[in-house]
Design an enzyme around this catalytic site. Structure first.
Site, PDB file in Angstrom:
ATOM      1  N   HIS A  76      -5.555  -1.145  -7.353  1.00  0.00           N
ATOM      2  CA  HIS A  76      -4.737  -0.952  -8.561  1.00  0.00           C
ATOM      3  C   HIS A  76      -3.594  -1.944  -8.560  1.00  0.00           C
ATOM      4  O   HIS A  76      -3.368  -2.647  -7.587  1.00  0.00           O
ATOM      5  CB  HIS A  76      -4.263   0.494  -8.690  1.00  0.00           C
ATOM      6  CG  HIS A  76      -3.251   0.937  -7.676  1.00  0.00           C
ATOM      7  ND1 HIS A  76      -3.544   1.056  -6.327  1.00  0.00           N
ATOM      8  CD2 HIS A  76      -1.933   1.291  -7.788  1.00  0.00           C
ATOM      9  CE1 HIS A  76      -2.474   1.481  -5.679  1.00  0.00           C
ATOM     10  NE2 HIS A  76      -1.477   1.615  -6.534  1.00  0.00           N
TER      11      HIS A  76
ATOM     12  N   HIS B   2      -1.194   4.394   2.498  1.00  0.00           N
ATOM     13  CA  HIS B   2       0.159   4.656   3.008  1.00  0.00           C
ATOM     14  C   HIS B   2       0.128   5.663   4.151  1.00  0.00           C
ATOM     15  O   HIS B   2      -0.730   6.540   4.192  1.00  0.00           O
ATOM     16  CB  HIS B   2       1.058   5.232   1.901  1.00  0.00           C
ATOM     17  CG  HIS B   2       1.448   4.243   0.853  1.00  0.00           C
ATOM     18  ND1 HIS B   2       2.526   3.401   0.980  1.00  0.00           N
ATOM     19  CD2 HIS B   2       0.902   3.965  -0.353  1.00  0.00           C
ATOM     20  CE1 HIS B   2       2.640   2.643  -0.104  1.00  0.00           C
ATOM     21  NE2 HIS B   2       1.651   2.962  -0.934  1.00  0.00           N
TER      22      HIS B   2
ATOM     23  N   ASP C 292      -3.992   4.574  -3.621  1.00  0.00           N
ATOM     24  CA  ASP C 292      -2.934   5.582  -3.777  1.00  0.00           C
ATOM     25  C   ASP C 292      -3.427   6.786  -4.573  1.00  0.00           C
ATOM     26  O   ASP C 292      -2.637   7.456  -5.249  1.00  0.00           O
ATOM     27  CB  ASP C 292      -1.722   4.976  -4.507  1.00  0.00           C
ATOM     28  CG  ASP C 292      -0.931   4.013  -3.634  1.00  0.00           C
ATOM     29  OD1 ASP C 292      -1.244   3.877  -2.442  1.00  0.00           O
ATOM     30  OD2 ASP C 292       0.016   3.403  -4.177  1.00  0.00           O
TER      31      ASP C 292
ATOM     32  N   HIS D  82      -0.257  -1.985  -8.587  1.00  0.00           N
ATOM     33  CA  HIS D  82       1.105  -1.919  -8.033  1.00  0.00           C
ATOM     34  C   HIS D  82       1.383  -3.070  -7.072  1.00  0.00           C
ATOM     35  O   HIS D  82       0.516  -3.478  -6.297  1.00  0.00           O
ATOM     36  CB  HIS D  82       1.336  -0.571  -7.341  1.00  0.00           C
ATOM     37  CG  HIS D  82       1.610   0.539  -8.313  1.00  0.00           C
ATOM     38  ND1 HIS D  82       1.428   1.857  -8.015  1.00  0.00           N
ATOM     39  CD2 HIS D  82       2.056   0.497  -9.600  1.00  0.00           C
ATOM     40  CE1 HIS D  82       1.751   2.602  -9.065  1.00  0.00           C
ATOM     41  NE2 HIS D  82       2.124   1.799 -10.038  1.00  0.00           N
TER      42      HIS D  82
ATOM     43  N   ASP E 141       3.065  -3.460  -4.367  1.00  0.00           N
ATOM     44  CA  ASP E 141       2.913  -3.331  -2.908  1.00  0.00           C
ATOM     45  C   ASP E 141       1.438  -3.354  -2.496  1.00  0.00           C
ATOM     46  O   ASP E 141       1.122  -3.285  -1.304  1.00  0.00           O
ATOM     47  CB  ASP E 141       3.627  -2.067  -2.373  1.00  0.00           C
ATOM     48  CG  ASP E 141       3.044  -0.776  -2.912  1.00  0.00           C
ATOM     49  OD1 ASP E 141       2.744  -0.711  -4.125  1.00  0.00           O
ATOM     50  OD2 ASP E 141       2.887   0.180  -2.132  1.00  0.00           O
ATOM     51  N   HIS E 142       0.541  -3.497  -3.465  1.00  0.00           N
ATOM     52  CA  HIS E 142      -0.898  -3.641  -3.186  1.00  0.00           C
ATOM     53  C   HIS E 142      -1.428  -5.023  -3.580  1.00  0.00           C
ATOM     54  O   HIS E 142      -2.550  -5.378  -3.219  1.00  0.00           O
ATOM     55  CB  HIS E 142      -1.694  -2.567  -3.934  1.00  0.00           C
ATOM     56  CG  HIS E 142      -1.326  -1.176  -3.509  1.00  0.00           C
ATOM     57  ND1 HIS E 142      -2.178  -0.359  -2.811  1.00  0.00           N
ATOM     58  CD2 HIS E 142      -0.176  -0.477  -3.657  1.00  0.00           C
ATOM     59  CE1 HIS E 142      -1.572   0.792  -2.557  1.00  0.00           C
ATOM     60  NE2 HIS E 142      -0.363   0.747  -3.059  1.00  0.00           N
TER      61      HIS E 142
ATOM     62  N   HIS F 101      -2.900   7.955 -11.030  1.00  0.00           N
ATOM     63  CA  HIS F 101      -1.729   7.293 -10.416  1.00  0.00           C
ATOM     64  C   HIS F 101      -1.379   6.066 -11.262  1.00  0.00           C
ATOM     65  O   HIS F 101      -0.235   5.878 -11.660  1.00  0.00           O
ATOM     66  CB  HIS F 101      -2.087   6.921  -8.981  1.00  0.00           C
ATOM     67  CG  HIS F 101      -1.052   6.115  -8.265  1.00  0.00           C
ATOM     68  ND1 HIS F 101       0.160   6.629  -7.895  1.00  0.00           N
ATOM     69  CD2 HIS F 101      -1.059   4.820  -7.855  1.00  0.00           C
ATOM     70  CE1 HIS F 101       0.872   5.678  -7.283  1.00  0.00           C
ATOM     71  NE2 HIS F 101       0.150   4.568  -7.248  1.00  0.00           N
TER      72      HIS F 101
HETATM   73 ZN    ZN Z   1       0.435   2.666  -6.260  1.00  0.00          ZN
END
Ligand code: ZN
Length: 259
Positions: free
Chosen positions: A55, A171, A133, A57, A59-60, A111
């Site tokens: 996805h 995570h 996530d 985001h 941090d990915h 999410h």
């Molecule tokens: Zn995420």
């Protein structure tokens, strides 16, 4: 044989590194940080062969440009034009061969709206789920872009996979998730055993991930919205609009958001 090992990034992200036993090609999942990946690959004598994205985001995905500058490799991910680096865009029901393994794509919005998961059955080892996530060890992602009904539907798709599936989430949130789970189900013996086991792993500075789907089904409150224990606890807390699974899920998610 597929080996899946973590590359820790930021404070609590895992960038999963996939290799076939003994081979040097590595595919990484959700690389938020290119430097963390390149350092780990170099240390392990591996070369980047591809990137999987679940996805959008940051941090990915934040490491994509750095990795592609290092080496041009395929990037498999969702049909979200905002992630410009994706070379192979995948939708639910698609199959894609990565490292010689057939992966099926499961759409799991909630999410984020673009979230997909990658699932593979591999001869001689448990099935592998890369779920970003969406499903966490002991919990689930916050519902940022979808709604509770959509997120519950996505989690149900994952819950229907084989019970021995190994769940690789992105995570290390497990102990906080399990503390919340214990507030929802204080009398769940499997949950208490898991807390003791996973706390031992954390005390030894080891990851609690992967978990297994069967463990999640027994201990993760977000997969247990039809259990009498969860329904009655939510009722006691005066949190649910009703006893139907979507209402119970929304109540559990809302409780966790402020826990
Ligand atoms: Zn995420």
């Amino acid at each position: 044989m597929l080996d899946v090992t973590p590359i820790p990034a930021f404070s609590d992200n895992y960038i999963w590194c996939l290799t076939r036993g003994g081979e040097t090609d590595a595919v990484v999942v959700d690389p938020g940080d290119a430097n963390a990946v390149l350092a780990a690959l170099s240390e392990r004598g591996l070369q980047l062969a591809g990137v999987i994205i679940t996805h959008h985001h940051f941090d990915h995905t934040g490491g994509l440009d750095g990795l592609l500058a290092h080496r041009q490799v395929p990037v498999w991910g969702p049909v979200n034009p905002a992630i410009t680096q994706i070379s192979e865009r995948l939708v639910g029901g698609d199959h894609v061969e990565i490292l010689g393994i057939d992966w099926s794509i499961i759409e799991v919005p909630g999410h984020t709206l673009d979230h997909i998961a990658f699932f593979a059955e591999i001869e001689g080892q448990p099935p592998c789920l890369l779920c970003g996530d969406t499903l966490f060890a002991g919990g689930c992602g916050r519902v940022f872009e979808g709604d509770p009904a959509m997120m519950l539907d996505s989690l149900r798709k994952l819950a229907a996979l084989p019970a021995d599936t190994q769940v690789f989430c992105a995570h290390e949130y497990t102990m906080a998730n399990l503390a919340f789970a214990a507030a929802v189900e204080p009398d769940n013996a499997a949950l208490q055993a898991r807390i003791a086991h996973d706390q031992g792993l954390r005390d030894a500075n080891r990851p609690t991930v992967p978990s297994t789907l069967s463990l999640e089904l027994d201990t993760n409150p977000f997969l247990r919205c039809e259990q009498a224990s969860v329904i009655s606890r939510i009722r006691e807390e005066n949190r649910a609009q009703g006893d139907d699974p979507v209402s119970v899920f929304a109540a559990v998610r809302g409780w966790k958001d402020n826990f």
